[in-house]
Every structure is written in C-alpha cells, then in structure tokens.
Design a protein around this motif. Sequence first.
Motif, mmCIF file in Angstrom:
data_model
loop_
_atom_site.group_PDB
_atom_site.id
_atom_site.type_symbol
_atom_site.label_atom_id
_atom_site.label_comp_id
_atom_site.label_asym_id
_atom_site.label_seq_id
_atom_site.Cartn_x
_atom_site.Cartn_y
_atom_site.Cartn_z
ATOM 1 N N ASN A 70 15.649 -9.182 -5.060
ATOM 2 C CA ASN A 70 15.323 -9.398 -3.649
ATOM 3 C C ASN A 70 16.583 -9.732 -2.869
ATOM 4 O OD1 ASN A 70 12.201 -9.480 -3.881
ATOM 5 N ND2 ASN A 70 12.906 -10.901 -5.459
ATOM 6 N N HIS A 102 2.011 -7.143 -8.383
ATOM 7 C CA HIS A 102 3.333 -6.548 -8.184
ATOM 8 C C HIS A 102 3.596 -6.465 -6.688
ATOM 9 C CE1 HIS A 102 6.229 -2.960 -9.184
ATOM 10 N NE2 HIS A 102 6.880 -4.058 -8.795
ATOM 11 N N GLU A 117 9.775 -8.189 -6.532
ATOM 12 C CA GLU A 117 11.067 -7.515 -6.620
ATOM 13 C C GLU A 117 11.321 -6.603 -5.420
ATOM 14 O OE1 GLU A 117 11.391 -4.855 -9.939
ATOM 15 O OE2 GLU A 117 9.470 -3.872 -9.532
ATOM 16 N N ASN A 118 12.612 -6.466 -5.108
ATOM 17 C CA ASN A 118 13.079 -5.511 -4.093
ATOM 18 C C ASN A 118 12.439 -5.730 -2.729
ATOM 19 O OD1 ASN A 118 14.933 -3.808 -5.678
ATOM 20 N ND2 ASN A 118 13.094 -3.283 -6.835
ATOM 21 N N ASN A 119 12.264 -6.991 -2.366
ATOM 22 C CA ASN A 119 11.788 -7.337 -1.034
ATOM 23 C C ASN A 119 12.950 -7.877 -0.201
ATOM 24 O OD1 ASN A 119 8.702 -7.152 -1.521
ATOM 25 N ND2 ASN A 119 9.430 -8.464 -3.182
ATOM 26 N N ASP A 178 2.938 -3.300 -1.545
ATOM 27 C CA ASP A 178 4.233 -2.654 -1.415
ATOM 28 C C ASP A 178 4.416 -2.005 -0.053
ATOM 29 O OD1 ASP A 178 4.054 0.711 -2.028
ATOM 30 O OD2 ASP A 178 2.300 -0.494 -2.514
ATOM 31 N N HIS A 213 6.469 -5.508 -3.989
ATOM 32 C CA HIS A 213 7.785 -4.869 -3.939
ATOM 33 C C HIS A 213 7.993 -4.075 -2.652
ATOM 34 C CE1 HIS A 213 6.528 -0.648 -4.999
ATOM 35 N NE2 HIS A 213 5.527 -1.265 -5.577
#
Length: 454
Positions: free
Chosen positions: A238, A175, A212-214, A147, A177
Amino acid sequence: MRLFFVPLIAAALVVVPGPPASAAQIRVTSLTALQSALDKANPGDTIALADGSYSAGSTLSIKRSGTGSAPVTIAAEHSGQATITGSKTFAFASGVSNVVLRGFKFRGGASLTVPAGASNNRLTRNDFQLTTDGNWVTVSGDDTVVDRNVFQNRTTQGVFLQILGPSGAMAKRVHVHHNYFYNHQFAGANGGESIRLGLSNHQSYPANALIENNLFEKADGDSEAISVKSSDNVVRYNTIRDSKGYIVLRHGNRSTVEGNVLFGSGIRFHGNDHKIVGNYVANSGDRAIVFGSGNEADSGPTSKLHDRPDRPDRVTVAYNTVLGSKSVIDGDGGDFKPKDCVVADNIVKGTSGTLVTLPSGSTVKYEGNITFGGTAGVPSRAVDPKLVKDAAGLYRLAAGSPAIDAGVGSYSYAAKDFDLQARSGTFDVGADEYFASGTTRVPLTKADVGPTAP
C-alpha cells in the motif's frame, strides 16, 4: 477372424465453463424495474442501470445468487454514470453468493453491508461519498472482494470500510485491493479510520484478510489509517501519503506488514508474532515505526482491558528503510514493555538526537542495522548508507553503499525487496536490494487505483 481392440487414451481436458446459454443482458431505467430484475436474476445475468440519478426510498434487495463461473452482475450501464441517492441502498441477503456490484456512485444516506453468510461477493469500481455518519461499508461475509473503489470526502465520525464477521468470528479471506481512500477529515480524537479490520473483542479471531495495493491520501480522520483488530492478516504494497494515519496493528497476533511505501505516515503495533518487513517509511517528524507497550502482557476477547492494547511479544522488524528526524524507531509508554522482539537489518536514518528509543525494560535483539544522522541509541553500524533519491522520490541504495551484502541473521520472509525483486546472495540491509539495472517499483498514484484503474 479375431478382432483386436486398441484402447484410446484421451488427453485430459480442462473445461472452463462460460456463462450459461440462458444468461441475459438486462437494461433497466428505473429502480422498480431494477428490483424486478434482481428478483428474477439467474447465474450469468448482467443487470445494467441506465445513466442517471435515482433516489432509493426502499431497499434494493439482492436475493439471487450466481456461481463461481457465472456471477450475477449488477452494474451501472456506464461506470460512474448511475447515481444512487435517497435513504436506502442495496442490501445483500444472508446466503447470497457470487454477486458483483459494479460502477455505481453512492451519494445517499444509507450504508452498505455484506452480511455474514453472504460469501464470494464483489464490490468493484464504485464511488462512495455518503451523507450518513457511521461506517459507510461493512463486510462480514467470507471471501468478499473489495477492489477499485473510491471512498472519499467526509468530515464525520465513522470508517470508510469496516471488516467484521459473525458473532464470535471474523469474516475470512476478505481481499481489499486497488482502492483509493481520500480525504477523511473527521476532527475528533478517535473513530475516523479508512479501514478497520475487526474490533477489540475480535482480536483473537483469525481473519486471513489481504489488504494490498491501496492508496491513502489525506487519511486524517484518525491516527490509524488501517486499524487491524484481528489476527493472521497481511497488509502489503500500500501507499500512504500526506496523512496523519498510520498502519496500526492495534489488537491481534501473527500479522504481516510488508512492502508498504509511506510518506509522512508510519507503522505502529501491539500483539504477538508479527512481521514488519521490507517497508519504506519516510516521516519528516519522529516515530516512523513505533513499538507499542501495553496494559496487559496478552489480552483477548474477554479481556476487561480490551480497549487498551497488549505489549508486542516476538515481533520482528527487519529489512525496512526508515527515515525521520529523531526517535525514528520509538516505543510507547505502558506497564508491559516489548518482549523477545527483533530489530534487524534496517536502515535507520535521522537528522539529530537518538534514533532508536525503545523504553527501558524492553527485551529486543538488535543485529545488522545501519544508523546514520544522529545517535544510534542501540548497537548498530553507524555509517552513511549512501542513499540516492530517485525520480519517484524514494531514497535507494547506490553502488558502493555499505548496506550492500551486509545483512545478517536468517529472515527468509524478507526474500523480496520492496520492488518485489528477489534478493540474491547475502541480502542488502534495508528495504531496497541494489541492482545495477532492473524494474523498480514506484509509489501508487490515482491512476493505479479506483474505478478507472486497469
């Protein structure tokens, strides 16, 4: 005299343990001292490398584990101010767990690996810009968190981040992110993905990864920015912009692609039982969402055609907003055509030509779609959805849109729109559920991801 004892019932207490009393804050100013501290680390210790540039001529071995509540933290004293160069780098031993590697700049010639057997480790707030070819970071350990890193600036073959696993399996529950993947400009035909999740011979193995959320910008090293070659994964929330790379389910089954915001990019898939739901895909050209055809009906790790993907079976494409020119939802060539798939409740808006062009022989159920700006090509409701561009550049529903309360079918997994707001009543067609007021999501920017992100 009789004594009466009244039992005392104590309320249950939840105790969250902090770092052990012996946890140490250790500052080091050389790689020799760093290795010495690594060899003695105890749960809860933080080892901080002073600002500067350090050339690693030998491996920095990580052999000591922390605990879930008291990890061993190996950090730059000030994030981004300790640079590792040279021919070697950190190496996690198999079996090491609960170690955090934080805040370094990696500028050397050695790739970083979290091996199978090393679990519950974290790579956070690092800056990777290596001088080596090949894959810069490989994660094969279960429950690894990657992350708030930046992976940037390469022209050579290889991927920024590869997720694999032990022989005959995938790393589980990785994970990934809030990372920033920027400027992969490999000019070859194949092998420059930003993220590769598995390999062809891992396709049937469940990974249960969450990507997620990259943010991806200039992901041009391959036609696949995120290449999934394993099963049971989620790719959500993303943002991809200014990139030729797509989100691609290349091999494997039962993955979900949800709530992504894509500009000039798209989604392509092979394999079975996927859900492509709630995405906003704006591609000024053709082929924003692509059904792959295959050389096999179903392939697996022992398939002799494992480099050639199989057809999509039972894939649902629902509640997406898809903008392009023509062939906005398209299909690849191949001997085996999509089978028992669903295209439902999408807004498909183009400028000319035929908007949905799946190959002859595909078996697809169409319901609830709204098409506009060209010839539909499939059964749909051909009407202007009355989209309005917002301040973030996203085309949304406005009051009076025929897409409002027009969804059909039962797709409970589309219960949130791409703003992550709960849909109500009869769902609105497309990725956006209309609300007269409320919080709206915006595409990710550099401020939201990478080493300085919240």
